[in-house]
Design an enzyme around this catalytic site. Sequence first.
Site, mmCIF file in Angstrom:
data_model
loop_
_atom_site.group_PDB
_atom_site.id
_atom_site.type_symbol
_atom_site.label_atom_id
_atom_site.label_comp_id
_atom_site.label_asym_id
_atom_site.label_seq_id
_atom_site.Cartn_x
_atom_site.Cartn_y
_atom_site.Cartn_z
ATOM 1 N N LYS A 192 -28.679 -45.377 -92.529
ATOM 2 C CA LYS A 192 -27.908 -45.712 -93.743
ATOM 3 C C LYS A 192 -28.380 -46.990 -94.441
ATOM 4 C CE LYS A 192 -23.911 -44.045 -91.220
ATOM 5 N NZ LYS A 192 -22.567 -44.265 -90.794
ATOM 6 N N ASP A 228 -16.445 -42.557 -84.841
ATOM 7 C CA ASP A 228 -15.374 -42.025 -85.695
ATOM 8 C C ASP A 228 -14.628 -40.838 -85.083
ATOM 9 O OD1 ASP A 228 -17.630 -40.469 -85.961
ATOM 10 O OD2 ASP A 228 -17.748 -40.588 -88.132
#
Length: 497
Positions: A192, A228
Site C-alpha cells: 500500500k 482486520d
Amino acid sequence: MHSSLGDMLPQTGAQESVAKEGSSQKKPPKKRSTKSKDRSQATVENLVRPFILKDEDYKRLMEIMLGEFNKGLGKETNPTAKVKMYPTYVRDVPDGTENGNFLALDLGGTNFRVLLINLNGQEVTMESKIYLIPQHIMTGTGEHLFDHIAECIYKFMNNHDLLNQKIPLGFTFSFPCKQMGLNHAVLTQWTKGFKCEGVEGEDVVRLLHEAIKRRGDIDVECLAVINDTVGALMSCAHSDRECAIGLILGTGTNACYIEKLENVELWDGDNNEPKQVMINTEWGALGDDGCLDFIKTEYDRQVDKHSINPGRQTYEKMISGMYMGEIVRLALEKLRKHGLLFNGKGSEELSTRGRFYTKYVSEIESDVDDHFKNTKQVFEELALEKYSDEDCRIAQYVCSLVSTRAAFLAAVGVATLLNKMERPDVSVAVDGSLYRFHPHFHDLMVEKIEQLIKPGLKFKLMLSHDGSGKGAAIVTAVANRLRESQSESIGENGLEN
C-alpha cells in the site's frame, strides 16, 4: 441468481428486443427475429457458462478446502501449505466484564487513526481522530514512522486529558505479518505504498514501544496487535457471544475462526484455559498450488496474468472487490467482440483494464425494473454511446453470474469452517465494502451455506462495525482481563505473550 439469460427477459415478446439501433428502419420478419434472438441468447450463455458451477463442484471445493486448512494447521505440512492458518494468540471473546479506557491504533494506509474506547459492560463509547501520514514518512525510515505515530498518540492523549494515566493499547496493523505472540508481530513486507526502511523483519510492537520510550511523556503499553478479521470478530462478539468467525469481503477476502488448541500443531503458547485460539486462515491463497484450476475460467486466468501478484491469492481473485469488476469487464468485452453487445462497438473506457469498477456490479444489480436507470448510468460513465435494453439485460446477467459465483465461493469457505468447528450455533461477523454494498451478496451466501452445512448446525451472518478500531480495543480489554485473572491466580504476572 439467473440460471439463464431467458430468466431475465420479459415473458411477453421475450424475443422483441435485439439491438434497438437501426430497428426503426426495417423490421425483419418476426420468425427470423425469434430464431436469431434465440441463437444470440444461446451464444451469450455459452460464453459465460463457465461461471456457473455445479453443486458437485462446490462440494468438491469444500473437501479441498478442509484438506488445505488441516495442512496449514499441521506442523509438518505447514511449511509447504498455501493456506497458512496463523495462530493469532487471541484466546477468547469478551465476557461482558471488560471495563475501562483503552486506546486503539489503526494503521493500514495513508490515514492513521487513534481511538479512545470506553467499555462499560455492553456500553461502548468511542472518540477518534484521523492523522495523515505524509508521503516522506511513508517512504522514510522506520524510526521516523514510529516517532510520528508516537507524536500522534501524544497529541490525542493531550487533547483528551489522558497524559497522567497508564492506558492499555491495541494495534490494528493491516500489513502482512508473522504473529509471534499476542503483542509480537513481525512485518514480512510493506504494501500500500509504504516503504519505510528498517521495519521489514522487525517486531512492529517493539518499534512502537521504543518510539514511546524515546518521547518519555506518555505511558502506553501495547497488549495486542491484530489484523482486520480478528477485529471484525471481536467487535461483533462484544454484543453476541456466539460469534466465532470473522470474515472480510472487501478489496480482499480473509477469515479467522476459533479453533481448539489440540488441532493447532503449531501452537507454542500456554495450554491454560480457554483451550482455544483464533486462527487467521489467510484463505485468499487457496488454489495457489493449482487445486482450484478445475473451476478457473479464461477470465480468471487473464485477471491473474495482469495482476501485481500473478499465481498468488487465487481464491481471493475469484471473490473480492479488487478483481470482480475486471472479471465482468473481460466477459463483456468478449461478448462485444462477438457482436453480442453494443452492436460490437465498445469504448476506450470499456477496453481499459481496471476501468470497470466493482461498484458498477453492485449498481447494475440494484436495478429493479426494466428502466435500467443504474445500468444506463454506468454505460454513460463508460462512454458507451449506443445501447439497447437487451444490452442492459445482458450486462445484468453477466454481473449476476460473476457476483453469484463470488458469494457462493465465499459461502463454501464459511460452511467449511462451520462444519469443522461443529458448534451448534455460530454468528459470523462480516465486514467489507463488497458485502456491505452488493444488493444480493448476503442472501446468496446464506442460501449456499444452508445447503452445505451439516444437519443441525445453525448460523447467522452479521455486519461488523469498526472492527479495526473497536475490535482492537476489545482484544486489548480481553487480554488485560485474562492477564489480571492469571496474575491473581498465580500471584504474579504470568501471561505468556
